[in-house]
Design a protein around this motif. Structure first.
Motif, short mmCIF file in Angstrom:
data_model
loop_
_atom_site.label_atom_id
_atom_site.label_comp_id
_atom_site.label_asym_id
_atom_site.label_seq_id
_atom_site.Cartn_x
_atom_site.Cartn_y
_atom_site.Cartn_z
N ALA A 1 -5.96 3.07 -14.04
CA ALA A 1 -4.88 2.15 -14.40
C ALA A 1 -4.11 2.66 -15.62
N ASP A 2 -4.84 3.20 -16.59
CA ASP A 2 -4.19 3.74 -17.78
C ASP A 2 -3.31 4.93 -17.43
N ALA A 3 -3.78 5.78 -16.53
CA ALA A 3 -2.99 6.94 -16.11
C ALA A 3 -1.70 6.49 -15.41
N PHE A 4 -1.81 5.47 -14.58
CA PHE A 4 -0.62 4.93 -13.93
C PHE A 4 0.39 4.42 -14.95
N GLY B 1 0.79 -1.23 0.00
CA GLY B 1 0.00 0.00 0.00
C GLY B 1 0.82 1.27 0.00
N LEU B 2 1.86 1.34 0.81
CA LEU B 2 2.65 2.57 0.92
C LEU B 2 3.31 2.92 -0.40
N THR B 3 3.94 1.95 -1.04
CA THR B 3 4.63 2.24 -2.30
C THR B 3 3.66 2.34 -3.47
N ARG B 4 2.52 1.65 -3.38
CA ARG B 4 1.51 1.83 -4.42
C ARG B 4 1.08 3.29 -4.50
N VAL B 5 0.94 3.92 -3.34
CA VAL B 5 0.52 5.32 -3.29
C VAL B 5 1.66 6.27 -3.62
N THR B 6 2.81 6.08 -2.99
CA THR B 6 3.89 7.06 -3.12
C THR B 6 4.67 6.93 -4.42
N VAL B 7 4.84 5.72 -4.92
CA VAL B 7 5.65 5.51 -6.12
C VAL B 7 4.78 5.36 -7.37
N ALA B 8 3.70 4.59 -7.26
CA ALA B 8 2.82 4.41 -8.42
C ALA B 8 1.74 5.49 -8.50
#
Length: 209
Positions: free
Chosen positions: A150-153, A129-136
């Motif tokens: 998902a496309d924006a990511f 969760g932490l890296t999904r938010v901060t990195v992705a």
């Protein structure tokens, strides 16, 4: 936007290549994330055979590499990666996504250990969760992510100035496209007419008998 396929290649054929040439700094970062994700309770073992009540996946298939979190990740990303090649009809769409995820898992099993290790770190990065938010920069958990999110990511990682993210994008899209467009039912979507008739008649792998 659809993320265009690399056609006529099986997922298992890609085990000769390294997906994430991250360099020392990127490798250290991914390794740290992977360890932290495991300590924080993220799924770290293959999903095995999912319960019958799960509607998105064939209950008879036993996953040998992908975790339950990985499956949710690809359920969210595949509609953005494959784009309009996925039918809008609910049941055929469900079957196409489920079958593609199963072929991704089958390919992973045949990857070399080095690629398996790199991909596990990438998936942990996106599932934690932490890296999904901060990195992705994906704020919702993957089951709640829309196709546009998902496309924006994927577009952020594709156009990023950070090589780790570029390579992560390439890994995710190539794995998904090969698993989807490499299936005989989807050959025509990439303009591939299928193997020539003489090959179908001559080679045993094309015969069901």
């Amino acid at each position: 936007m659809p993320h265009l396929p690399h056609t006529q290649e099986t997922v298992a054929d890609m085990d000769r290549r390294s997906f994430l040439r991250t360099g020392l700094g990127g490798a250290f970062f991914l390794g740290t994330v992977s360890v932290t994700a495991g300590l924080s309770g993220c799924a770290t073992t293959p999903a095995g055979r999912l319960e019958t009540a799960t509607p998105q996946t064939d209950a008879g298939y036993q996953f040998q590499f992908l975790t339950r979190d990985d499956i949710e990740l690809f359920r969210a990303l595949l509609p953005a990666i494959v784009g309009p090649a996925l039918t809008e009809e609910p049941e055929p769409r469900r079957q196409a996504i489920a079958g593609t995820i199963e072929r991704i898992d089958q390919g992973m099993v045949r990857f070399g250990p080095a690629n398996q290790k790199e991909l596990r770190k990438l998936f942990d990065l996106l599932n934690f969760g932490l890296t999904r938010v901060t990195v992705a920069r994906v704020w919702s958990s993957w089951p709640n992510v829309t196709t546009s999110e998902a496309d924006a990511f994927l577009e952020r990682w594709r156009t990023s100035g950070i090589g780790l993210f570029n390579n992560g994008y390439i890994a995710l899209t190539k794995i998904s496209n090969v698993a989807f467009y490499g299936h005989p039912e989807h050959w025509h979507l990439s303009g591939y007419p299928g193997p020539p008739e003489w090959a179908v008649n001559a080679l045993p792998q094309f015969n069901n008998a």
